[in-house]
Design a protein around this motif. Structure first.
Motif, PDB file in Angstrom:
ATOM      1  N   UNK A 266      32.413  -8.142  85.509  1.00  0.00           N
ATOM      2  CA  UNK A 266      33.017  -7.061  86.298  1.00  0.00           C
ATOM      3  C   UNK A 266      32.616  -5.706  85.729  1.00  0.00           C
ATOM      4  N   UNK A 267      33.276  -5.296  84.666  1.00  0.00           N
ATOM      5  CA  UNK A 267      32.950  -4.012  84.048  1.00  0.00           C
ATOM      6  C   UNK A 267      31.723  -4.119  83.143  1.00  0.00           C
ATOM      7  N   UNK A 268      31.526  -5.292  82.535  1.00  0.00           N
ATOM      8  CA  UNK A 268      30.371  -5.498  81.659  1.00  0.00           C
ATOM      9  C   UNK A 268      29.171  -5.978  82.457  1.00  0.00           C
ATOM     10  N   UNK A 269      27.990  -5.503  82.074  1.00  0.00           N
ATOM     11  CA  UNK A 269      26.776  -6.045  82.675  1.00  0.00           C
ATOM     12  C   UNK A 269      26.415  -7.359  81.981  1.00  0.00           C
ATOM     13  N   UNK A 270      25.315  -7.958  82.387  1.00  0.00           N
ATOM     14  CA  UNK A 270      24.954  -9.269  81.846  1.00  0.00           C
ATOM     15  C   UNK A 270      24.529  -9.219  80.383  1.00  0.00           C
ATOM     16  N   UNK A 271      24.354  -8.016  79.844  1.00  0.00           N
ATOM     17  CA  UNK A 271      24.035  -7.856  78.426  1.00  0.00           C
ATOM     18  C   UNK A 271      25.299  -7.624  77.596  1.00  0.00           C
ATOM     19  N   UNK A 272      26.457  -7.641  78.254  1.00  0.00           N
ATOM     20  CA  UNK A 272      27.713  -7.443  77.547  1.00  0.00           C
ATOM     21  C   UNK A 272      28.021  -5.998  77.236  1.00  0.00           C
ATOM     22  N   UNK A 273      27.456  -5.077  78.014  1.00  0.00           N
ATOM     23  CA  UNK A 273      27.659  -3.649  77.777  1.00  0.00           C
ATOM     24  C   UNK A 273      28.329  -2.984  78.974  1.00  0.00           C
ATOM     25  N   UNK A 274      28.992  -1.859  78.703  1.00  0.00           N
ATOM     26  CA  UNK A 274      29.485  -0.981  79.762  1.00  0.00           C
ATOM     27  C   UNK A 274      28.472   0.142  79.904  1.00  0.00           C
ATOM     28  N   UNK A 275      27.956   0.344  81.086  1.00  0.00           N
ATOM     29  CA  UNK A 275      26.929   1.368  81.273  1.00  0.00           C
ATOM     30  C   UNK A 275      27.507   2.759  81.038  1.00  0.00           C
ATOM     31  N   UNK A 276      26.652   3.687  80.675  1.00  0.00           N
ATOM     32  CA  UNK A 276      27.091   5.069  80.483  1.00  0.00           C
ATOM     33  C   UNK A 276      27.671   5.636  81.773  1.00  0.00           C
ATOM     34  N   UNK A 277      27.095   5.235  82.902  1.00  0.00           N
ATOM     35  CA  UNK A 277      27.597   5.713  84.190  1.00  0.00           C
ATOM     36  C   UNK A 277      29.033   5.239  84.418  1.00  0.00           C
ATOM     37  N   UNK A 278      29.300   3.956  84.143  1.00  0.00           N
ATOM     38  CA  UNK A 278      30.655   3.425  84.328  1.00  0.00           C
ATOM     39  C   UNK A 278      31.643   4.092  83.376  1.00  0.00           C
ATOM     40  N   UNK A 279      31.225   4.321  82.140  1.00  0.00           N
ATOM     41  CA  UNK A 279      32.105   5.009  81.189  1.00  0.00           C
ATOM     42  C   UNK A 279      32.475   6.396  81.702  1.00  0.00           C
ATOM     43  N   UNK A 280      31.471   7.121  82.176  1.00  0.00           N
ATOM     44  CA  UNK A 280      31.716   8.477  82.674  1.00  0.00           C
ATOM     45  C   UNK A 280      32.686   8.448  83.848  1.00  0.00           C
ATOM     46  N   UNK A 281      32.516   7.478  84.731  1.00  0.00           N
ATOM     47  CA  UNK A 281      33.403   7.367  85.882  1.00  0.00           C
ATOM     48  C   UNK A 281      34.840   7.084  85.450  1.00  0.00           C
TER      49      UNK A 281
END
Length: 273
Positions: free
Chosen positions: A14-29
């Protein structure tokens, strides 16, 4: 139309991509959501240790781990609620799965114990865990609040789950999260009960909550929430109860993009650009 006051995010898929990270774009949002006075919470099947690094990246007020078995107050940096499994049932369940030679991971209040090395737990979830505790027999009377079972042979999982439901179904809740993995918690404890607790603590009506997930363990979360969203990459059963489905998947910021659209529709306008 109710405005959104509390958002509850699932992590994996959901919030994590397939690499197990939260994208910078999602964090900013998500920080922009906080700027509008919206509270963010994390609601995951992971244990507290497995999600802690993400809590440091986001403006999170409360988080729920182990599918609702533990609720953590991020502002006060403390565990606020733990729902323990009755010890008699914990012992019997652990004895059963050990007889099947399965990988068992037990969450106690102050430590996590596993009966044998697991690439899933130590290679993926707990790569930063110091001195992991491996206890082959998993004996003792220490209270546990969650039991994770990993089965390498997916053909065996239905039999194991069926047996546990048959003998212990009145006392525990079984949650699937992945094809070869399931979690056992105290009966009637789910992501949905965690959301209800957090909303009540914050004096937010459930009608003002929004939740988003992708898997079967998110079903009670979406059922409880005022606004229920599912990921396009999620399970079909979950999509069937969602009010809306994302256009993009978890690798393309699908969660925050749909939430941004809904916030605009409901009057949660941005305060800052």
């Amino acid at each position: 139309m109710e405005i959104v006051k509390l958002i509850s995010f699932d992590l994996d898929g959901t919030l994590l991509n397939d690499y197990g990270d939260i994208s910078d774009f999602s964090k900013k949002k998500i920080f922009s959501f906080a700027d509008r006075g919206i509270i963010t919470s994390i609601n995951t099947g992971r244990g507290l240790m497995g999600m802690r690094k993400y809590l440091d990246q986001l403006p999170v007020t409360y988080s729920a781990a182990n599918n609702g078995a533990l609720v953590y107050n991020n502002l006060e940096d403390r565990v606020e609620v733990i729902h323990f499994i009755e010890n008699e049932h914990k012992v019997n369940i652990v004895d059963y799965v050990l007889e099947k030679d399965l990988t068992v991971n037990i969450f106690f209040e102050n430590r996590v114990v596993i009966n044998k090395y697991s690439e899933f737990y130590y290679g993926k979830l707990y790569q930063k865990m110091l001195n992991p505790v491996i206890e082959p027999k998993l004996t003792g009377t220490e209270e546990a609040f969650s039991i994770d079972v990993e089965i390498s042979d997916i053909n065996l999982i239905d039999t194991v789950v069926s047996d546990i439901e048959k003998y212990f179904g009145k006392y525990v809740a079984i949650t699937h999260s992945g094809s070869n993995f399931f979690q056992i918690n105290k009966n009637n404890i789910t992501k949905g009960t965690a959301l209800s607790y957090i909303a009540e603590k914050l004096s937010i009506p459930l009608n003002n909550t929004l939740s988003i997930g992708d898997s079967a363990n998110d079903y009670p979360l979406l059922e409880t929430s005022g606004i229920a969203l599912a990921m396009i990459n999620g399970e079909e059963r979950l999509k069937s109860i969602a009010h809306r489905i994302t256009k993009e998947d978890n690798n393309n910021d699908g969660a925050v993009n749909l939430i941004e659209s809904i916030l605009s529709e409901r009057g949660n306008e941005a305060r800052y650009e």
